[in-house]
Design a protein around this motif. Structure first.
Motif, PDB file in Angstrom:
ATOM      1  N   GLY A  53       0.816  -1.210   0.000  1.00 55.91           N
ATOM      2  CA  GLY A  53       0.000   0.000   0.000  1.00 55.91           C
ATOM      3  C   GLY A  53       0.844   1.252   0.000  1.00 55.91           C
ATOM      4  N   ALA A  54       0.171   2.379  -0.191  1.00 58.02           N
ATOM      5  CA  ALA A  54       0.870   3.643  -0.392  1.00 58.02           C
ATOM      6  C   ALA A  54       1.409   4.258   0.903  1.00 58.02           C
ATOM      7  N   GLU A  55       0.921   3.784   2.029  1.00 54.56           N
ATOM      8  CA  GLU A  55       1.226   4.419   3.318  1.00 54.56           C
ATOM      9  C   GLU A  55       2.698   4.832   3.481  1.00 54.56           C
ATOM     10  N   ALA A  70       6.636   8.742  -7.057  1.00 51.75           N
ATOM     11  CA  ALA A  70       7.529   7.591  -6.849  1.00 51.75           C
ATOM     12  C   ALA A  70       6.827   6.443  -6.128  1.00 51.75           C
ATOM     13  N   CYS A  71       5.498   6.493  -6.048  1.00 49.85           N
ATOM     14  CA  CYS A  71       4.776   5.458  -5.294  1.00 49.85           C
ATOM     15  C   CYS A  71       4.860   4.091  -5.980  1.00 49.85           C
ATOM     16  N   GLU A  72       5.131   3.091  -5.147  1.00 51.27           N
ATOM     17  CA  GLU A  72       5.092   1.695  -5.609  1.00 51.27           C
ATOM     18  C   GLU A  72       4.236   0.885  -4.640  1.00 51.27           C
ATOM     19  N   GLY A  73       3.161   1.495  -4.209  1.00 53.55           N
ATOM     20  CA  GLY A  73       2.311   0.896  -3.179  1.00 53.55           C
ATOM     21  C   GLY A  73       1.451  -0.264  -3.656  1.00 53.55           C
ATOM     22  N   CYS A  74       1.291  -0.389  -4.966  1.00 58.11           N
ATOM     23  CA  CYS A  74       0.654  -1.584  -5.538  1.00 58.11           C
ATOM     24  C   CYS A  74       1.283  -1.798  -6.907  1.00 58.11           C
ATOM     25  N   ASP A  75       0.847  -2.817  -7.628  1.00 64.91           N
ATOM     26  CA  ASP A  75       1.520  -3.145  -8.888  1.00 64.91           C
ATOM     27  C   ASP A  75       1.187  -2.212 -10.051  1.00 64.91           C
ATOM     28  N   LEU A  76       0.216  -1.330  -9.871  1.00 60.96           N
ATOM     29  CA  LEU A  76      -0.235  -0.527 -11.018  1.00 60.96           C
ATOM     30  C   LEU A  76       0.820   0.446 -11.540  1.00 60.96           C
ATOM     31  N   PHE A  77       1.784   0.807 -10.736  1.00 59.33           N
ATOM     32  CA  PHE A  77       2.827   1.733 -11.215  1.00 59.33           C
ATOM     33  C   PHE A  77       3.682   1.095 -12.329  1.00 59.33           C
ATOM     34  N   ARG A  78       3.683  -0.241 -12.389  1.00 55.60           N
ATOM     35  CA  ARG A  78       4.602  -0.935 -13.307  1.00 55.60           C
ATOM     36  C   ARG A  78       4.298  -0.669 -14.772  1.00 55.60           C
ATOM     37  N   ARG A 117       2.592   7.195 -15.601  1.00 50.44           N
ATOM     38  CA  ARG A 117       2.915   8.084 -14.481  1.00 50.44           C
ATOM     39  C   ARG A 117       1.801   8.080 -13.449  1.00 50.44           C
ATOM     40  N   THR A 118       2.137   8.578 -12.269  1.00 49.45           N
ATOM     41  CA  THR A 118       1.121   8.829 -11.250  1.00 49.45           C
ATOM     42  C   THR A 118       0.329  10.051 -11.683  1.00 49.45           C
ATOM     43  N   VAL A 119      -0.984   9.941 -11.665  1.00 49.16           N
ATOM     44  CA  VAL A 119      -1.825  11.103 -11.961  1.00 49.16           C
ATOM     45  C   VAL A 119      -2.396  11.611 -10.640  1.00 49.16           C
ATOM     46  N   ALA A 158      -9.647   8.035  -6.885  1.00 51.09           N
ATOM     47  CA  ALA A 158      -9.437   7.093  -5.787  1.00 51.09           C
ATOM     48  C   ALA A 158      -8.152   6.294  -5.991  1.00 51.09           C
ATOM     49  N   VAL A 159      -7.815   6.026  -7.251  1.00 49.21           N
ATOM     50  CA  VAL A 159      -6.612   5.268  -7.617  1.00 49.21           C
ATOM     51  C   VAL A 159      -5.804   6.139  -8.576  1.00 49.21           C
ATOM     52  N   LYS A 160      -4.496   6.225  -8.361  1.00 51.87           N
ATOM     53  CA  LYS A 160      -3.712   7.246  -9.065  1.00 51.87           C
ATOM     54  C   LYS A 160      -2.926   6.736 -10.292  1.00 51.87           C
ATOM     55  N   HIS A 161      -2.982   5.444 -10.544  1.00 48.66           N
ATOM     56  CA  HIS A 161      -2.364   4.926 -11.769  1.00 48.66           C
ATOM     57  C   HIS A 161      -3.413   4.287 -12.679  1.00 48.66           C
ATOM     58  N   PHE A 162      -3.209   4.428 -13.977  1.00 47.94           N
ATOM     59  CA  PHE A 162      -4.100   3.839 -14.994  1.00 47.94           C
ATOM     60  C   PHE A 162      -3.933   2.323 -15.006  1.00 47.94           C
ATOM     61  N   THR A 194      -7.739   0.214  -1.931  1.00 51.27           N
ATOM     62  CA  THR A 194      -7.289   0.306  -0.534  1.00 51.27           C
ATOM     63  C   THR A 194      -5.816   0.718  -0.469  1.00 51.27           C
ATOM     64  N   ALA A 195      -5.015   0.152  -1.365  1.00 52.72           N
ATOM     65  CA  ALA A 195      -3.589   0.495  -1.401  1.00 52.72           C
ATOM     66  C   ALA A 195      -3.404   1.987  -1.656  1.00 52.72           C
ATOM     67  N   CYS A 196      -4.242   2.558  -2.506  1.00 55.13           N
ATOM     68  CA  CYS A 196      -4.072   3.955  -2.917  1.00 55.13           C
ATOM     69  C   CYS A 196      -4.773   4.953  -2.000  1.00 55.13           C
ATOM     70  N   ARG A 197      -5.615   4.451  -1.114  1.00 52.92           N
ATOM     71  CA  ARG A 197      -6.425   5.326  -0.257  1.00 52.92           C
ATOM     72  C   ARG A 197      -5.610   6.354   0.551  1.00 52.92           C
ATOM     73  N   PRO A 198      -4.415   5.983   1.052  1.00 52.24           N
ATOM     74  CA  PRO A 198      -3.646   6.984   1.820  1.00 52.24           C
ATOM     75  C   PRO A 198      -3.374   8.276   1.039  1.00 52.24           C
ATOM     76  N   TRP A 199      -3.241   8.171  -0.287  1.00 51.94           N
ATOM     77  CA  TRP A 199      -3.039   9.402  -1.077  1.00 51.94           C
ATOM     78  C   TRP A 199      -4.286  10.256  -1.083  1.00 51.94           C
ATOM     79  N   LEU A 200      -5.435   9.609  -1.223  1.00 51.43           N
ATOM     80  CA  LEU A 200      -6.700  10.347  -1.233  1.00 51.43           C
ATOM     81  C   LEU A 200      -6.917  11.022   0.124  1.00 51.43           C
TER      82      LEU A 200
HETATM   83 FE1  SF4 Z   1       0.773   3.863  -5.497  1.00 54.80          FE
HETATM   84 FE2  SF4 Z   1      -1.799   4.251  -5.970  1.00 54.80          FE
HETATM   85 FE3  SF4 Z   1      -0.127   3.988  -7.997  1.00 54.80          FE
HETATM   86 FE4  SF4 Z   1      -0.758   1.864  -6.539  1.00 54.80          FE
HETATM   87  S1  SF4 Z   1      -2.147   3.062  -7.828  1.00 54.80           S
HETATM   88  S2  SF4 Z   1       1.329   2.478  -7.170  1.00 54.80           S
HETATM   89  S3  SF4 Z   1      -0.920   2.792  -4.478  1.00 54.80           S
HETATM   90  S4  SF4 Z   1      -0.129   5.651  -6.504  1.00 54.80           S
END
Ligand code: SF4
Ligand code: URA
Length: 220
Positions: free
Chosen positions: A7-9, A27-35, A39-41, A96-100, A122-128
């Motif tokens: 998660g992003a915490e 630079a978040c890698e809190g879940c696999d979506l960054f891969r 970019r983070t939106v 709610a989720v910051k990666h596509f 849930t992983a991305c919730r800390p950003w929200l």
């Molecule tokens: Fe981090 Fe959210 Fe992107 Fe997952 S979707 S890597 S928690 S910013």
């Protein structure tokens, strides 16, 4: 083996400065979506806004532009806000989720939106929550079930509970605020006429309730 993302915490700095948060989120890698995403939106808008709009996740356009709601959903949202008398300049827009999240069509390589899982939300919730702590809105409008459930819990039903103001008091949120849910603009775009016009009108009616709530002044 890479450790499972937790998660992003651990990427969220203890700050209510949006610039710092945005930089760290890149630079978040809190879940696999960054891969696979570009970019983070992160959210955009005033540092302090009375109204926050939270969508689901960036789409193909947003993944390229780096800003929320710059594609077709954003076009529909702009029209709905305008009809409801909400000035979009004063609104903080986020997701709610910051990666596509997407799948590629084999025929042409086009990237097709895939719904984020509850675990990803849930992983991305800390950003929200960090954005809400920084912006301190009086009202959050959840656009669709992903944002609504992320903030109100998994039992929240947009179809039943839309258009009404609910208290939003969550652990990790410094100040209690309020939430109103409506449908996601993409769900309106998916319909054909005449259903689309009806769904658009219903969305405008929900957003008009949000406008009324804001016009009535701060609750505190
Ligand atoms: Fe981090 Fe959210 Fe992107 Fe997952 S979707 S890597 S928690 S910013
Ligand atoms: N859909 C969303 O939920 N958010 C965007 O930013 C774009 C499309």
């Amino acid at each position: 083996m890479t450790p499972r993302a937790l998660g992003a915490e651990r990427f969220v700095p203890p700050s209510d400065d949006l610039g710092r948060l945005r930089e760290a989120a890149a630079a978040c890698e809190g879940c696999d979506l960054f891969r696979d995403a570009t970019r983070t939106v992160f959210g955009t808008g005033p540092e302090r806004a009375r109204l926050v709009l939270a969508g689901e996740q960036p789409g193909d356009h947003e993944d390229k532009s780096g800003k929320p709601f710059t594609g077709p959903s954003g076009g529909l949202l702009d029209r709905a806000l305008d009809r409801a008398g909400i000035d979009c300049e004063g609104v903080y827009l986020t997701n709610a989720v910051k990666h596509f999240k997407f799948a590629r069509l084999q025929q042409n390589g086009r990237r097709i939106h895939k719904k984020p899982t509850r675990g990803e939300a849930t992983a991305c919730r800390p950003w929200l929550l960090a954005e809400l702590n920084a912006v301190r809105p009086e009202l959050v409008v959840a656009l669709g079930a992903t944002a609504a459930k992320s903030l109100m819990g998994p039992d929240f039903r947009v179809t039943v509970q839309r258009g009404a103001v609910h208290d939003l008091a969550i652990d990790g949120l410094d100040e209690a605020t309020a939430l109103l849910a409506t449908v996601h603009p993409a769900s309106v775009l998916r319909l054909r006429e005449p259903e689309r016009e009806d769904a658009f009108a219903a969305m405008v009616a929900d957003l008009s309730k949000a406008a009324e709530f804001i016009a009535a002044g701060p609750r505190r």
